[in-house]
Motif scaffolding. Structure first.
Motif, PDB file in Angstrom:
ATOM      1  N   GLU A   1      -7.068   1.097  -4.388  1.00  0.00           N
ATOM      2  CA  GLU A   1      -7.272   2.540  -4.290  1.00  0.00           C
ATOM      3  C   GLU A   1      -6.879   3.247  -5.587  1.00  0.00           C
ATOM      4  O   GLU A   1      -7.511   4.220  -5.975  1.00  0.00           O
ATOM      5  CB  GLU A   1      -6.499   3.123  -3.106  1.00  0.00           C
ATOM      6  CG  GLU A   1      -6.899   4.557  -2.817  1.00  0.00           C
ATOM      7  CD  GLU A   1      -6.475   5.042  -1.451  1.00  0.00           C
ATOM      8  OE1 GLU A   1      -6.839   6.175  -1.114  1.00  0.00           O
ATOM      9  OE2 GLU A   1      -5.792   4.305  -0.718  1.00  0.00           O
TER      10      GLU A   1
ATOM     11  N   ASP B   1      -9.923   2.761  -7.782  1.00  0.00           N
ATOM     12  CA  ASP B   1     -11.060   3.570  -7.338  1.00  0.00           C
ATOM     13  C   ASP B   1     -10.865   5.049  -7.658  1.00  0.00           C
ATOM     14  O   ASP B   1     -11.777   5.703  -8.165  1.00  0.00           O
ATOM     15  CB  ASP B   1     -11.300   3.400  -5.836  1.00  0.00           C
ATOM     16  CG  ASP B   1     -11.815   2.015  -5.478  1.00  0.00           C
ATOM     17  OD1 ASP B   1     -12.309   1.303  -6.390  1.00  0.00           O
ATOM     18  OD2 ASP B   1     -11.716   1.637  -4.292  1.00  0.00           O
ATOM     19  N   THR B   2      -9.685   5.582  -7.361  1.00  0.00           N
ATOM     20  CA  THR B   2      -9.453   7.006  -7.626  1.00  0.00           C
ATOM     21  C   THR B   2      -9.362   7.286  -9.115  1.00  0.00           C
ATOM     22  O   THR B   2      -9.864   8.299  -9.590  1.00  0.00           O
ATOM     23  CB  THR B   2      -8.180   7.509  -6.905  1.00  0.00           C
ATOM     24  OG1 THR B   2      -7.064   6.713  -7.312  1.00  0.00           O
ATOM     25  CG2 THR B   2      -8.339   7.458  -5.398  1.00  0.00           C
TER      26      THR B   2
ATOM     27  N   SER C   1       0.846  -1.193   0.000  1.00  0.00           N
ATOM     28  CA  SER C   1       0.000   0.000   0.000  1.00  0.00           C
ATOM     29  C   SER C   1       0.883   1.245   0.000  1.00  0.00           C
ATOM     30  O   SER C   1       2.095   1.167   0.260  1.00  0.00           O
ATOM     31  CB  SER C   1      -0.902   0.017   1.239  1.00  0.00           C
ATOM     32  OG  SER C   1      -0.120   0.249   2.406  1.00  0.00           O
TER      33      SER C   1
END
Length: 186
Positions: free
Chosen positions: A68, A71-72, A27
């Motif tokens: 992420e 998604d972004t 991450s």
């Protein structure tokens, strides 16, 4: 942070990825924690080497955590992706140029971003379960800067082959290709 365990044990700076259920996917927060630890240890005379490993048998690091990013990006926000990759690539360069030995234990899957943090050190150890690759090329993406550097250092035209096929290397292949240095039976 529960996804990573950073500590000093004796004379070793230790970084252990602890997201076994997520195949230790990297991450953004993990990336930045590794970066901060390495920068601190670089000038700490008590730390003589760095060891990077991971919990679980399935993966050292199966790549970046792209949830992420996805998604972004699908929401039209590309700044997060640019920041993530910029900082991750800077981390890969830091590991490659680190002033102290960096030992990584590459069990199971070492893919994409895992190649970036695991294959740039000075002592890269593979075992029976090691599978190293850049699977992102299978969906048409160029290997990230961490993988791209390793591909250019591979002997002959092996880097071109690996960079266009997403082929998985086992232990002996990874050593031959320059992604690893040592084999230890698991």
């Amino acid at each position: 942070m529960s996804d990573i365990n950073i500590r000093v044990t004796g004379k070793a700076g230790r970084i252990t990825l602890t997201r076994g259920k997520a195949l230790n996917a990297l991450s953004y927060d993990m990336c930045m924690a590794i970066d901060a630890a390495l920068r601190q240890w670089a000038s700490d005379d008590a730390v003589k080497l760095v060891v990077i490993d991971a919990e679980g048998e399935k993966a050292f690091c199966a790549g970046g955590d792209i949830a992420e990013l996805y998604d972004t990006g699908t929401a039209g926000d590309y700044a997060y992706g640019r920041k993530f990759w910029s900082d991750e690539y800077r981390l890969n360069a830091l590991i490659f140029e680190y002033p102290k030995p960096v030992v990584s234990f590459l069990q199971g899957f070492t893919m994409g971003g895992g190649v970036g943090i695991g294959c740039h050190g000075t002592h890269r150890v593979v075992g029976d379960s090691s599978q190293i690759s850049m699977p992102e090329v299978g969906i048409g993406l160029i290997p990230d800067v961490g993988g791209s550097l390793m591909l250019t250092l591979a002997p002959g035209r092996l880097g071109e082959y690996l960079g266009t096929t997403a082929a998985r290397m086992k232990a002996a292949d990874a050593i031959y290709a320059g992604f690893a240095d040592f084999y230890i039976p698991e």
